[in-house]
Design a protein around this motif. Structure first.
Motif, PDB file in Angstrom:
ATOM      1  N   LEU A   4       0.827  -1.196   0.000  1.00  0.00           N
ATOM      2  CA  LEU A   4       0.000   0.000   0.000  1.00  0.00           C
ATOM      3  C   LEU A   4       0.866   1.252   0.000  1.00  0.00           C
ATOM      4  O   LEU A   4       0.530   2.249  -0.628  1.00  0.00           O
ATOM      5  CB  LEU A   4      -0.910   0.028   1.231  1.00  0.00           C
ATOM      6  CG  LEU A   4      -1.972  -1.054   1.332  1.00  0.00           C
ATOM      7  CD1 LEU A   4      -2.779  -0.869   2.604  1.00  0.00           C
ATOM      8  CD2 LEU A   4      -2.875  -1.070   0.131  1.00  0.00           C
ATOM      9  N   THR A   5       1.997   1.197   0.683  1.00  0.00           N
ATOM     10  CA  THR A   5       2.885   2.345   0.769  1.00  0.00           C
ATOM     11  C   THR A   5       3.593   2.590  -0.553  1.00  0.00           C
ATOM     12  O   THR A   5       3.775   3.726  -0.980  1.00  0.00           O
ATOM     13  CB  THR A   5       3.924   2.143   1.883  1.00  0.00           C
ATOM     14  OG1 THR A   5       3.223   1.955   3.110  1.00  0.00           O
ATOM     15  CG2 THR A   5       4.838   3.334   2.024  1.00  0.00           C
ATOM     16  N   ALA A  34     -12.684   2.185   1.288  1.00  0.00           N
ATOM     17  CA  ALA A  34     -11.230   2.047   1.166  1.00  0.00           C
ATOM     18  C   ALA A  34     -10.866   0.661   0.652  1.00  0.00           C
ATOM     19  O   ALA A  34      -9.976   0.512  -0.195  1.00  0.00           O
ATOM     20  CB  ALA A  34     -10.555   2.307   2.506  1.00  0.00           C
ATOM     21  N   PHE A  35     -11.546  -0.375   1.159  1.00  0.00           N
ATOM     22  CA  PHE A  35     -11.302  -1.742   0.673  1.00  0.00           C
ATOM     23  C   PHE A  35     -11.547  -1.812  -0.832  1.00  0.00           C
ATOM     24  O   PHE A  35     -10.748  -2.380  -1.583  1.00  0.00           O
ATOM     25  CB  PHE A  35     -12.222  -2.754   1.367  1.00  0.00           C
ATOM     26  CG  PHE A  35     -11.846  -3.103   2.773  1.00  0.00           C
ATOM     27  CD1 PHE A  35     -10.681  -2.661   3.369  1.00  0.00           C
ATOM     28  CD2 PHE A  35     -12.683  -3.902   3.527  1.00  0.00           C
ATOM     29  CE1 PHE A  35     -10.351  -3.002   4.670  1.00  0.00           C
ATOM     30  CE2 PHE A  35     -12.364  -4.259   4.823  1.00  0.00           C
ATOM     31  CZ  PHE A  35     -11.191  -3.802   5.397  1.00  0.00           C
ATOM     32  N   GLN A  36     -12.663  -1.254  -1.284  1.00  0.00           N
ATOM     33  CA  GLN A  36     -12.985  -1.285  -2.714  1.00  0.00           C
ATOM     34  C   GLN A  36     -11.926  -0.557  -3.529  1.00  0.00           C
ATOM     35  O   GLN A  36     -11.507  -1.036  -4.580  1.00  0.00           O
ATOM     36  CB  GLN A  36     -14.358  -0.662  -2.965  1.00  0.00           C
ATOM     37  CG  GLN A  36     -15.503  -1.525  -2.539  1.00  0.00           C
ATOM     38  CD  GLN A  36     -16.847  -0.866  -2.799  1.00  0.00           C
ATOM     39  OE1 GLN A  36     -16.943   0.314  -3.137  1.00  0.00           O
ATOM     40  NE2 GLN A  36     -17.910  -1.644  -2.636  1.00  0.00           N
ATOM     41  N   SER A  90      -9.437  -2.464  -6.096  1.00  0.00           N
ATOM     42  CA  SER A  90      -9.576  -2.149  -7.523  1.00  0.00           C
ATOM     43  C   SER A  90      -8.236  -1.720  -8.118  1.00  0.00           C
ATOM     44  O   SER A  90      -7.963  -1.986  -9.285  1.00  0.00           O
ATOM     45  CB  SER A  90     -10.626  -1.062  -7.742  1.00  0.00           C
ATOM     46  OG  SER A  90     -10.166   0.191  -7.284  1.00  0.00           O
ATOM     47  N   LEU A  91      -7.404  -1.073  -7.308  1.00  0.00           N
ATOM     48  CA  LEU A  91      -6.108  -0.614  -7.791  1.00  0.00           C
ATOM     49  C   LEU A  91      -5.014  -1.666  -7.659  1.00  0.00           C
ATOM     50  O   LEU A  91      -4.027  -1.639  -8.392  1.00  0.00           O
ATOM     51  CB  LEU A  91      -5.689   0.659  -7.053  1.00  0.00           C
ATOM     52  CG  LEU A  91      -6.604   1.857  -7.305  1.00  0.00           C
ATOM     53  CD1 LEU A  91      -6.237   3.013  -6.382  1.00  0.00           C
ATOM     54  CD2 LEU A  91      -6.535   2.288  -8.754  1.00  0.00           C
ATOM     55  N   LEU A 100      -3.269  -8.141  -4.844  1.00  0.00           N
ATOM     56  CA  LEU A 100      -2.909  -8.122  -3.437  1.00  0.00           C
ATOM     57  C   LEU A 100      -3.726  -9.166  -2.673  1.00  0.00           C
ATOM     58  O   LEU A 100      -4.936  -9.024  -2.520  1.00  0.00           O
ATOM     59  CB  LEU A 100      -3.168  -6.728  -2.862  1.00  0.00           C
ATOM     60  CG  LEU A 100      -2.713  -6.477  -1.442  1.00  0.00           C
ATOM     61  CD1 LEU A 100      -1.179  -6.530  -1.361  1.00  0.00           C
ATOM     62  CD2 LEU A 100      -3.194  -5.117  -0.981  1.00  0.00           C
ATOM     63  N   PRO A 101      -3.069 -10.236  -2.198  1.00  0.00           N
ATOM     64  CA  PRO A 101      -3.799 -11.266  -1.446  1.00  0.00           C
ATOM     65  C   PRO A 101      -3.947 -10.828   0.012  1.00  0.00           C
ATOM     66  O   PRO A 101      -2.962 -10.685   0.720  1.00  0.00           O
ATOM     67  CB  PRO A 101      -2.891 -12.487  -1.563  1.00  0.00           C
ATOM     68  CG  PRO A 101      -1.517 -11.908  -1.642  1.00  0.00           C
ATOM     69  CD  PRO A 101      -1.664 -10.579  -2.348  1.00  0.00           C
TER      70      PRO A 101
END
Length: 101
Positions: free
Chosen positions: A33-34, A76-78, A82-83, A87-88
């Motif tokens: 995420l970072t 935020a999860f969506q 989506s991006l 990411l598992p």
């Protein structure tokens, strides 16, 4: 406000049945995420308003072991999924990663 989040997270860690593997996965997710950006450049989710707005919801989600699901966290999860579709992660791991941003 920051102190309350730290205390809440600390309490969650004491109550949770945490394993080293879960920590590694959460850390890997946080790094993803970072280092990732919605624009494909050198930005990160640390600057994403949708993800940042979900921190309080994510803290409640982690503290309740997934029982409390806020609308901002769901958004935020969506956005993240989506991006970063590759990411598992479980919802709990993702919420923990949001808290670490």
């Amino acid at each position: 406000m920051k102190t309350a989040r730290i205390l809440l997270l600390g309490g969650c860690l004491l109550m949770a049945d945490a394993h080293a593997t879960s920590f590694v996965i959460s850390t890997d997710i946080t790094m993803s995420l970072t280092l990732s950006s919605s624009k494909g450049t050198s930005g990160s989710f640390k600057d994403d308003k949708i993800v940042l707005a979900a921190k309080d919801d994510a803290a409640a989600f982690v503290a309740s072991n997934g029982e409390i699901r806020g609308a901002q966290m769901e958004a935020a999860f969506q956005r993240i999924r989506s991006l970063l579709p590759e990411l598992p992660s479980t919802d709990l791991q993702l919420a923990s990663a949001i808290l670490m941003l």
